[in-house]
Design a protein around this motif. Structure first.
Motif, short mmCIF file in Angstrom:
data_model
loop_
_atom_site.label_atom_id
_atom_site.label_comp_id
_atom_site.label_asym_id
_atom_site.label_seq_id
_atom_site.Cartn_x
_atom_site.Cartn_y
_atom_site.Cartn_z
N TYR A 354 1.05 -1.16 0.56
CA TYR A 354 0.69 -0.05 0.24
C TYR A 354 0.93 1.70 0.05
CZ TYR A 354 -4.28 -2.65 0.39
OH TYR A 354 -5.47 -3.37 0.16
N VAL A 355 1.87 1.09 0.93
CA VAL A 355 2.98 2.25 0.52
C VAL A 355 3.32 2.56 -0.44
CG1 VAL A 355 4.59 3.27 1.25
CG2 VAL A 355 3.48 2.13 3.08
N GLU A 356 3.85 1.47 -1.18
CA GLU A 356 4.40 1.68 -2.55
C GLU A 356 3.47 1.98 -3.59
OE1 GLU A 356 6.09 -2.07 -3.24
OE2 GLU A 356 8.12 -1.57 -2.11
N ALA A 357 1.82 1.29 -3.43
CA ALA A 357 0.69 1.62 -4.72
C ALA A 357 1.24 3.47 -4.16
CB ALA A 357 -0.10 1.50 -4.19
N HIS A 358 1.03 4.49 -2.76
CA HIS A 358 1.66 5.83 -3.17
C HIS A 358 2.54 6.38 -3.71
CE1 HIS A 358 -1.98 5.00 -0.19
NE2 HIS A 358 -2.44 6.55 -0.48
N HIS A 359 3.32 5.52 -4.33
CA HIS A 359 4.98 6.03 -5.45
C HIS A 359 5.34 6.14 -3.65
CE1 HIS A 359 3.74 5.93 -9.50
NE2 HIS A 359 2.62 6.38 -8.41
N GLY A 360 5.23 5.55 -2.35
CA GLY A 360 5.80 5.87 -1.30
C GLY A 360 7.03 4.78 -0.73
N THR A 361 7.39 5.15 0.34
CA THR A 361 8.90 4.20 1.08
C THR A 361 9.01 4.07 2.05
OG1 THR A 361 10.90 5.72 1.09
CG2 THR A 361 10.64 4.45 -1.00
N SER A 363 11.34 2.22 5.86
CA SER A 363 12.12 0.92 5.78
C SER A 363 11.75 0.77 7.62
CB SER A 363 13.39 1.92 5.87
OG SER A 363 13.31 3.01 6.32
N VAL A 364 12.90 0.16 7.75
CA VAL A 364 12.78 -0.53 9.38
C VAL A 364 14.01 -0.73 9.84
CG1 VAL A 364 12.82 -3.12 8.30
CG2 VAL A 364 12.14 -2.23 10.65
N SER A 365 13.96 -0.36 10.62
CA SER A 365 15.65 -0.58 11.40
C SER A 365 15.16 -0.95 13.06
CB SER A 365 15.94 1.15 11.65
OG SER A 365 15.72 1.64 12.93
N SER A 366 16.04 -1.40 13.87
CA SER A 366 15.81 -2.50 15.06
C SER A 366 16.57 -3.18 15.35
CB SER A 366 14.85 -3.92 14.99
OG SER A 366 14.08 -4.42 16.29
N ALA A 367 16.23 -3.23 17.48
CA ALA A 367 17.61 -4.21 17.75
C ALA A 367 16.82 -5.24 19.11
CB ALA A 367 18.39 -2.65 18.42
N PRO A 368 17.83 -6.48 19.66
CA PRO A 368 16.14 -6.48 20.09
C PRO A 368 17.13 -6.10 21.44
CG PRO A 368 18.48 -8.23 19.05
CD PRO A 368 18.16 -6.79 18.94
N ASN A 369 15.54 -5.76 21.57
CA ASN A 369 15.16 -6.03 23.04
C ASN A 369 15.93 -3.34 23.23
OD1 ASN A 369 14.73 -8.32 24.34
ND2 ASN A 369 16.41 -9.17 24.54
N GLU A 370 15.94 -3.38 22.41
CA GLU A 370 16.01 -1.67 22.10
C GLU A 370 14.49 -1.39 21.60
OE1 GLU A 370 18.50 -0.53 21.28
OE2 GLU A 370 20.65 -1.63 22.02
N GLY A 371 14.19 -1.67 20.30
CA GLY A 371 12.68 -1.74 20.26
C GLY A 371 12.98 -1.81 18.51
N THR A 372 11.62 -0.48 17.78
CA THR A 372 11.66 -0.97 17.00
C THR A 372 11.24 0.38 15.67
OG1 THR A 372 11.19 -2.77 16.38
CG2 THR A 372 10.76 -1.62 14.39
N LEU A 373 11.55 1.04 14.76
CA LEU A 373 11.48 2.14 13.93
C LEU A 373 10.99 2.17 13.05
CD1 LEU A 373 11.25 5.42 14.02
CD2 LEU A 373 13.19 5.42 13.00
N PHE A 374 10.17 2.30 12.78
CA PHE A 374 9.11 2.27 11.23
C PHE A 374 9.04 3.67 10.81
CE2 PHE A 374 7.84 -1.93 12.54
CZ PHE A 374 8.59 -2.61 11.13
N THR A 375 10.06 4.05 8.81
CA THR A 375 9.61 5.12 8.60
C THR A 375 9.22 5.43 7.49
OG1 THR A 375 11.72 5.46 9.97
CG2 THR A 375 10.82 6.73 8.16
N ILE A 376 8.43 6.05 7.17
CA ILE A 376 7.81 6.15 6.13
C ILE A 376 7.44 7.54 5.12
CG2 ILE A 376 4.85 6.04 4.96
CD1 ILE A 376 4.44 4.33 7.22
N ASP A 377 7.91 6.82 4.03
CA ASP A 377 7.96 8.50 3.20
C ASP A 377 6.94 8.10 1.98
OD1 ASP A 377 9.86 9.26 4.69
OD2 ASP A 377 11.63 9.47 3.19
N LEU A 378 5.45 8.96 1.98
CA LEU A 378 5.17 9.29 0.79
C LEU A 378 5.25 10.29 0.25
CD1 LEU A 378 1.82 8.51 3.12
CD2 LEU A 378 3.40 7.30 1.23
N PRO A 379 4.92 11.14 -0.95
CA PRO A 379 4.82 11.86 -1.76
C PRO A 379 3.66 13.10 -1.56
CG PRO A 379 4.66 10.46 -3.18
CD PRO A 379 5.07 9.72 -1.94
N GLN A 380 3.90 14.28 -1.21
CA GLN A 380 2.96 15.00 -0.39
C GLN A 380 2.26 15.57 -1.46
OE1 GLN A 380 4.32 17.56 2.67
NE2 GLN A 380 2.55 18.54 3.15
#
Length: 380
Positions: A354-361, A363-380
């Motif tokens: 669904y993100v790609e259908a908006h021509h967006g991207t 990404s994810v970064s994560s560390a065990p027992n420290e948490g996860t970060l999702f980053t979404i970029d969408l055209p405005q």
């Protein structure tokens, strides 16, 4: 008839007159012609411009035609080039040696022009048929792999249906039967049972929606209906839907928004599902007392106007071995949450599509027992 102009033929002969005669015959027939007068020169030329066929003299000084053929057959990229030997030697031993060294045919000098052309055309056609056969086999293997993949996905879906649907359905049926056969006088007990039915029904609905969404995505039958949307209001509405689950687990959801409204052209229902899936996952994999932070930015240091959404949790993180397959359908990355919450593994592939259908991207970064970060970029 072959399309001769698409084929190049290398003539290798230490006698210049033979090369000239053969070159004229082949050019008159429409072939592209290359020529070499000894073995080393032929090998050097083949390295630079591999021909479609080689007409190879046997008796040459320094390096015989047999040695040239044997050298070529040692290289995967050249061993499929058909070699026709041309020689004044008519002994059976010479012919046997020619075929043993990799030749596909043997023509005795002096040769007839029409015989040479006929044999060239025959072996070029055989080479073309062999390429077609190899391509056909490759296509069949790919089709078989695709079918095996589809069968595995079908089995996985059936497994989800039989396992993940059975439990909530069993709960609904069991509680319903109890309510029918056993009177419940305590209002609090009745409310608890009805809540269990509601929770089981919600799990079933979420599973069915995921399966339907995956089917729609796989069939490529969905479209994106863009409309101007207040992104902050959309995210607040999604958070509101997930607050009960977060509160029951004592997980805080906080937001970091720009001072004014953020407007973007989005498909509201699809981005709602994207944000909802990510928040739901964050709640699932965050322990009691943890926090989920949703941050919205409109960076000015990028070429085009971009809406950037961060969803960060303080959860258990994603193991390194699961990161490469996180967004792949039916890849076996589904895990139970910190309170044993079940998952289907279908949510992340839907999010990415669904993100790609908006021509967006995303990404994810994560560390065990420290948490996860999702980053979404969408055209405005």
């Amino acid at each position: 008839m072959t399309q001769n102009s698409s084929y190049s033929i290398l003539i290798v002969d230490d006698t210049q007159q033979n090369v000239q005669v053969l070159s004229q015959i082949l050019r008159d027939a429409g072939y592209k012609v290359l020529a070499a007068f000894n073995g080393p020169s032929a090998l050097n030329l083949i390295n630079k411009r591999p021909p479609d066929m080689i007409l190879l003299d046997v008796m040459m000084p320094g390096m015989s035609g047999f040695e040239v053929a044997e050298s070529l057959k040692k290289h995967d990229e050249y061993k499929s080039i058909p070699i026709i030997f041309l020689s004044a030697l008519d002994e059976i031993e010479a012919k046997m040696k020619a075929f043993e060294s990799g030749g596909v045919d043997y023509i005795t000098k002096p040769f007839q022009h029409q015989e040479v052309l006929a044999r060239i055309e025959l072996h070029l056609r055989l080479k073309t048929l062999e390429k077609e056969r190899e391509s056909y086999i490759k296509d069949l293997k790919q089709q078989r792999e695709n079918l095996e993949k589809l069968n595995k996905e079908k089995d996985d879906i059936l497994g989800i249906i039989s396992h993940d649907m059975r439990n909530p359905l069993g709960g609904i049926i069991g509680i319903s039967n109890f309510l029918i056969t056993e009177p419940v006088d305590n209002p609090s007990e009745m409310e608890d049972m009805l809540k269990l039915i509601e929770q089981s029904a919600e799990k079933l609905l979420a599973l069915v929606n995921d399966l339907l969404n995956v089917a729609i995505i796989e069939a490529n039958t969905f479209s994106v209906n863009l409309e101007e949307t207040d992104v902050l209001i959309l995210i607040d509405d999604v958070i509101q839907l997930h607050q009960p689950a977060a509160k029951s687990k004592h997980v805080a959801i906080v937001t970091e928004y720009p001072p004014k409204s953020v407007i973007a052209k989005l498909d509201k229902s699809k981005i709602t599902q994207v944000i909802g899936n990510l928040i739901s996952n964050a709640i699932k994999f965050t322990k009691s007392g943890g926090q989920i932070t949703i941050k919205v930015e409109t960076p000015t240091n990028v070429e085009n106007k971009v809406l950037r959404i961060f969803i960060r949790d303080t959860g258990i993180g994603i193991p390194d071995e699961l990161m490469p397959i996180l967004f792949k359908k039916m890849s076996g990355h589904q895990r139970n949450g910190t309170n044993g919450e079940k998952g289907t593994g279908l949510g992340m592939p839907i999010v990415k599509r669904y993100v790609e259908a908006h021509h967006g991207t995303i990404s994810v970064s994560s560390a065990p027992n420290e948490g996860t970060l999702f980053t979404i970029d969408l055209p405005q």
